[in-house]
Design a protein around this motif. Structure first.
Motif, PDB file in Angstrom:
ATOM      1  N   ALA A 252       0.808  -1.223   0.000  1.00  0.00           N
ATOM      2  CA  ALA A 252       0.000   0.000   0.000  1.00  0.00           C
ATOM      3  C   ALA A 252       0.836   1.267   0.000  1.00  0.00           C
ATOM      4  CB  ALA A 252      -0.926   0.000   1.217  1.00  0.00           C
ATOM      5  N   MET A 253       2.159   1.139   0.151  1.00  0.00           N
ATOM      6  CA  MET A 253       3.021   2.314   0.209  1.00  0.00           C
ATOM      7  C   MET A 253       3.797   2.481  -1.095  1.00  0.00           C
ATOM      8  SD  MET A 253       2.319   3.494   3.179  1.00  0.00           S
ATOM      9  CE  MET A 253       3.610   4.706   3.479  1.00  0.00           C
ATOM     10  N   PRO A 254       4.084   3.720  -1.513  1.00  0.00           N
ATOM     11  CA  PRO A 254       4.831   3.942  -2.756  1.00  0.00           C
ATOM     12  C   PRO A 254       6.261   3.436  -2.666  1.00  0.00           C
ATOM     13  CG  PRO A 254       4.589   5.997  -1.535  1.00  0.00           C
ATOM     14  CD  PRO A 254       3.717   4.988  -0.849  1.00  0.00           C
ATOM     15  N   ALA A 255       6.742   2.867  -3.750  1.00  0.00           N
ATOM     16  CA  ALA A 255       8.110   2.325  -3.786  1.00  0.00           C
ATOM     17  C   ALA A 255       9.058   3.371  -4.337  1.00  0.00           C
ATOM     18  CB  ALA A 255       8.140   1.057  -4.634  1.00  0.00           C
ATOM     19  N   THR A 256       9.168   4.501  -3.639  1.00  0.00           N
ATOM     20  CA  THR A 256       9.977   5.611  -4.142  1.00  0.00           C
ATOM     21  C   THR A 256      11.240   5.861  -3.319  1.00  0.00           C
ATOM     22  OG1 THR A 256       8.608   7.120  -2.836  1.00  0.00           O
ATOM     23  CG2 THR A 256       7.994   6.787  -5.144  1.00  0.00           C
ATOM     24  N   ASN A 257      11.440   5.100  -2.247  1.00  0.00           N
ATOM     25  CA  ASN A 257      12.600   5.314  -1.390  1.00  0.00           C
ATOM     26  C   ASN A 257      13.367   4.019  -1.195  1.00  0.00           C
ATOM     27  OD1 ASN A 257      12.119   8.216  -0.381  1.00  0.00           O
ATOM     28  ND2 ASN A 257      10.164   7.218   0.031  1.00  0.00           N
ATOM     29  N   LEU A 258      14.626   4.154  -0.801  1.00  0.00           N
ATOM     30  CA  LEU A 258      15.459   2.974  -0.571  1.00  0.00           C
ATOM     31  C   LEU A 258      14.966   2.173   0.617  1.00  0.00           C
ATOM     32  CD1 LEU A 258      17.990   1.428  -1.445  1.00  0.00           C
ATOM     33  CD2 LEU A 258      19.315   2.834   0.162  1.00  0.00           C
ATOM     34  N   THR A 259      14.465   2.881   1.653  1.00  0.00           N
ATOM     35  CA  THR A 259      13.951   2.200   2.838  1.00  0.00           C
ATOM     36  C   THR A 259      12.430   2.297   2.885  1.00  0.00           C
ATOM     37  OG1 THR A 259      14.235   4.206   4.165  1.00  0.00           O
ATOM     38  CG2 THR A 259      16.031   2.603   4.182  1.00  0.00           C
ATOM     39  N   PHE A 260      11.796   1.347   3.575  1.00  0.00           N
ATOM     40  CA  PHE A 260      10.343   1.374   3.711  1.00  0.00           C
ATOM     41  C   PHE A 260       9.882   2.626   4.455  1.00  0.00           C
ATOM     42  CE2 PHE A 260      10.718  -3.454   3.662  1.00  0.00           C
ATOM     43  CZ  PHE A 260      10.225  -3.577   2.375  1.00  0.00           C
ATOM     44  N   LEU A 261      10.596   2.960   5.548  1.00  0.00           N
ATOM     45  CA  LEU A 261      10.167   4.043   6.425  1.00  0.00           C
ATOM     46  C   LEU A 261      11.043   5.270   6.241  1.00  0.00           C
ATOM     47  CD1 LEU A 261       9.564   1.984   9.690  1.00  0.00           C
ATOM     48  CD2 LEU A 261       7.827   2.880   8.127  1.00  0.00           C
ATOM     49  N   VAL A 262      10.442   6.391   5.950  1.00  0.00           N
ATOM     50  CA  VAL A 262      11.160   7.657   5.819  1.00  0.00           C
ATOM     51  C   VAL A 262      10.346   8.748   6.509  1.00  0.00           C
ATOM     52  CG1 VAL A 262      12.344   7.081   3.670  1.00  0.00           C
ATOM     53  CG2 VAL A 262      10.059   8.120   3.583  1.00  0.00           C
ATOM     54  N   THR A 263      10.976   9.879   6.780  1.00  0.00           N
ATOM     55  CA  THR A 263      10.281  11.009   7.371  1.00  0.00           C
ATOM     56  C   THR A 263       9.357  11.645   6.339  1.00  0.00           C
ATOM     57  OG1 THR A 263      11.935  12.652   6.731  1.00  0.00           O
ATOM     58  CG2 THR A 263      12.320  11.448   8.786  1.00  0.00           C
ATOM     59  N   ARG A 264       8.609  12.629   6.773  1.00  0.00           N
ATOM     60  CA  ARG A 264       7.695  13.324   5.866  1.00  0.00           C
ATOM     61  C   ARG A 264       8.463  14.010   4.740  1.00  0.00           C
ATOM     62  NH1 ARG A 264       3.931  17.071   9.122  1.00  0.00           N
ATOM     63  NH2 ARG A 264       3.422  15.037  10.012  1.00  0.00           N
ATOM     64  N   ASP A 265       9.721  14.364   5.012  1.00  0.00           N
ATOM     65  CA  ASP A 265      10.549  15.011   3.999  1.00  0.00           C
ATOM     66  C   ASP A 265      11.263  14.014   3.098  1.00  0.00           C
ATOM     67  OD1 ASP A 265       9.869  17.494   5.031  1.00  0.00           O
ATOM     68  OD2 ASP A 265      11.538  17.499   6.447  1.00  0.00           O
ATOM     69  N   GLY A 266      11.052  12.713   3.328  1.00  0.00           N
ATOM     70  CA  GLY A 266      11.688  11.696   2.507  1.00  0.00           C
ATOM     71  C   GLY A 266      13.074  11.298   2.965  1.00  0.00           C
ATOM     72  N   ALA A 267      13.499  11.769   4.160  1.00  0.00           N
ATOM     73  CA  ALA A 267      14.821  11.431   4.681  1.00  0.00           C
ATOM     74  C   ALA A 267      14.735  10.185   5.561  1.00  0.00           C
ATOM     75  CB  ALA A 267      15.385  12.604   5.485  1.00  0.00           C
ATOM     76  N   ALA A 268      15.877   9.534   5.751  1.00  0.00           N
ATOM     77  CA  ALA A 268      15.922   8.367   6.620  1.00  0.00           C
ATOM     78  C   ALA A 268      15.733   8.792   8.071  1.00  0.00           C
ATOM     79  CB  ALA A 268      17.249   7.636   6.458  1.00  0.00           C
ATOM     80  N   PHE A 269      15.078   7.950   8.852  1.00  0.00           N
ATOM     81  CA  PHE A 269      14.907   8.231  10.273  1.00  0.00           C
ATOM     82  C   PHE A 269      16.218   8.037  11.031  1.00  0.00           C
ATOM     83  CE2 PHE A 269      10.279   7.461   9.725  1.00  0.00           C
ATOM     84  CZ  PHE A 269       9.791   8.514  10.482  1.00  0.00           C
ATOM     85  N   THR A 270      16.464   8.918  11.985  1.00  0.00           N
ATOM     86  CA  THR A 270      17.519   8.651  12.958  1.00  0.00           C
ATOM     87  C   THR A 270      16.894   7.766  14.036  1.00  0.00           C
ATOM     88  OG1 THR A 270      16.944  10.550  14.344  1.00  0.00           O
ATOM     89  CG2 THR A 270      18.546  10.919  12.552  1.00  0.00           C
ATOM     90  N   PRO A 271      17.710   7.012  14.809  1.00  0.00           N
ATOM     91  CA  PRO A 271      17.135   6.174  15.867  1.00  0.00           C
ATOM     92  C   PRO A 271      16.250   6.953  16.827  1.00  0.00           C
ATOM     93  CG  PRO A 271      19.408   5.552  15.484  1.00  0.00           C
ATOM     94  CD  PRO A 271      19.169   6.794  14.668  1.00  0.00           C
ATOM     95  N   ALA A 272      16.757   8.106  17.323  1.00  0.00           N
ATOM     96  CA  ALA A 272      15.973   8.905  18.260  1.00  0.00           C
ATOM     97  C   ALA A 272      14.741   9.493  17.577  1.00  0.00           C
ATOM     98  CB  ALA A 272      16.830  10.020  18.843  1.00  0.00           C
TER      99      ALA A 272
END
Length: 375
Positions: A252-272
Motif C-alpha cells: 500500500a506504500m509507494p516504492a519511491t525510497n530505498l527504505t520502507f520508512l522515511v520522514t515526511r521530507d523523505g529522509a531516513a529516520f535517525t534512531p531517536a
C-alpha cells in the motif's frame, strides 16, 4: 490577548540563496545549527532542536585543561575504543555520546582525579526515579574511567564495584492484543504508522536499529533477509517470511525510497527521531505511554509462544542468542492459552495411549495356534 509562548526559542526560519525556506537554531556566542526544513511539527524537528540546545561546541583536547573531563572525553572520542565500528555500532555510539555530553556539560572543567566512588553513587541517587538512565550513566563512567586508567590519568577506576539500580524485571511493556487492535483501528493500511507497526510486529525486530534500515532490497521470494545491527558482534543473519499483514502494508506504500520508512521530507529516520515519531503515533491512537516501539517486538515473541512455537523457533525470528533472553520476552504470554495448549497435548497423548492399549487387547483375543492344546 497575551502572545503565545514560542515552544522553540532560538529556532527561526530563513530563506537560502535558492529561495527555499529553511530552519536553524541560533544562540548568542554560538554558530547556527541547521534544523529540519519542515519546521515545527515535521518529523525529527523536536529531536534536532533539543540536541541543538543541549549541545556544546565540539571539545578539543588541545584546548582543554589537562586532567579535566573535557580533555579526557576528547581523548576518548579519538581513541580506537570509540571509533572502531566493530566495537560500537553507530546507533549505540550516538546514545553513548549523549550520555557523555550531558556529563561533560556539568562536570567538563572538573579534575578527573577528584572523582570518587561516593560522587558516582550520588549521581545515581539523583536519577533514582529513572533507573535505566542511572545505570546507563554508570556504564559509561565505568568505561570512561577505565580509559583514564589505561592512559595513566588516574590509578584506579572509582566506578568499579558499584551495583546498578534495580529495574523492573519485566522491562518494556508487552502490547496486549486489545492495544494492537486499537492501533490498527486508528492507523489503517496505507499509512506510515501502520507500516512501521507491521514491520516491528510481524518481524519481531527492533524499530530504532533494524526496522528503519529495511527496504525492498531486502525482500526476496516472499521473505525479508537482513543482518541485525544492535550487538557489537554484528547481530544475527535472519531470513523471515512476510505474513499477510506486512505484505498488505508494504504493497500500500509507494516504492519511491530505498527504505520502507522515511520522514515526511523523505529522509531516513535517525534512531531517536524514529522513537519520538512512533511515540506520537501511539498517542494519536489513544494508547498509554507504556506502549513503546520495543513492546511490539515483545508482543511478537508473546504471540509466537501462544501459538506453540518453541524457544528455538522464536529465537529464529527475533534473533536472540540465548533462551534466557527469549524467556524474558515471552513472560507475558497468556497463561490460560499456554495451559490449554499443554492440556490439549496431554489429552492427545492419553488418547493415543488408550488406542495403543486397545490394540494390544484385541491382539490378545486371537488364539495362539502354538499354545492350542491337542486332544
Amino acid at each position: 490577548m497575551p502572545r503565545a509562548r514560542n515552544p522553540y526559542p532560538g529556532a527561526s526560519p530563513y530563506q537560502d540563496r535558492h529561495g527555499k525556506v529553511r530552519w536553524r537554531y541560533r544562540a548568542k556566542g554560538r554558530k547556527a545549527v541547521p534544523l529540519p526544513s519542515g519546521g515545527p511539527g515535521s518529523d525529527g524537528f523536536r529531536v534536532s532542536y533539543e540536541a541543538a540546545v543541549a549541545s556544546r561546541p565540539p571539545v578539543a583536547e588541545s584546548r582543554s585543561a589537562a586532567g579535566t573531563f573535557d580533555a579526557l572525553i576528547a581523548a576518548f572520542y579519538g581513541s580506537a575504543a570509540w571509533t572502531n565500528p566493530h566495537k560500537i555500532v553507530d546507533s549505540t555510539r550516538a546514545t553513548y555520546r549523549g550520555i557523555l555530553e550531558r556529563f561533560r556539560a556539568e562536570h567538563g572543567s572538573k579534575r578527573v582525579a577528584h572523582l570518587r566512588t561516593k560522587d558516582i553513587r550520588r549521581f545515581m541517587d539523583q536519577k533514582a526515579e529513572t533507573p535505566a538512565a542511572a545505570n546507563n550513566m554508570l556504564r559509561m563512567l565505568r568505561t570512561l574511567m577505565a580509559f583514564a586508567v589505561e592512559r595513566e590519568v588516574v590509578d584506579t577506576n572509582p566506578a568499579l564495584g558499584i551495583k546498578p539500580l534495580r529495574m523492573n524485571p519485566e522491562g518494556f511493556h508487552t502490547w496486549t492484543d486489545a492495544e494492537l487492535d486499537q492501533f490498527r483501528s486508528v492507523h489503517p493500511i496505507g499509512s506510515r504508522a501502520r507500516l512501521a507497526f507491521a514491520l516491528m510486529l510481524s518481524l519481531g525486530q527492533r524499530g530504532r536499529s533494524d526496522v528503519t534500515r529495511l527496504g525492498r532490497q531486502h525482500v526476496r521470494d516472499g521473505r525479508i533477509i537482513f543482518k541485525q545491527r544492535k550487538t557489537q558482534r554484528g547481530g544475527s543473519e535472519l531470513s523471515i517470511a512476510i505474513d499477510d499483514e506486512l505484505a498488505d502494508a508494504i504493497a500500500a506504500m509507494p516504492a519511491t525510497n530505498l527504505t520502507f520508512l522515511v520522514t515526511r521530507d523523505g529522509a531516513a529516520f535517525t534512531p531517536a527521531g524514529f522513537g519520538n515519531w512512533f511515540g506520537d503515533m501511539v498517542r494519536a491512537a489513544g494508547l498509554p505511554k507504556r506502549c513503546v516501539a520495543h513492546g511490539l517486538r515483545k508482543a511478537a515473541a508473546r504471540q509466537l509462544a501462544e501459538t506453540g512455537a518453541t524457544e528455538r523457533e522464536i529465537m529464529a525470528v527475533t534473533g536472540h542468542r540465548t533462551s534466557k533472553e527469549v524467556s524474558r520476552y515471552t513472560r507475558a504470554a497468556s497463561q490460560p492459552l499456554l495451559a490449554d495448549a499443554a492440556q490439549a497435548k496431554r489429552a492427545r497423548a492419553k488418547r493415543e495411549q488408550t488406542l495403543a492399549n486397545q490394540g494390544d487387547e484385541f491382539a490378545n483375543t486371537i488364539p495362539n495356534p502354538l499354545k492350542t492344546k491337542v486332544n
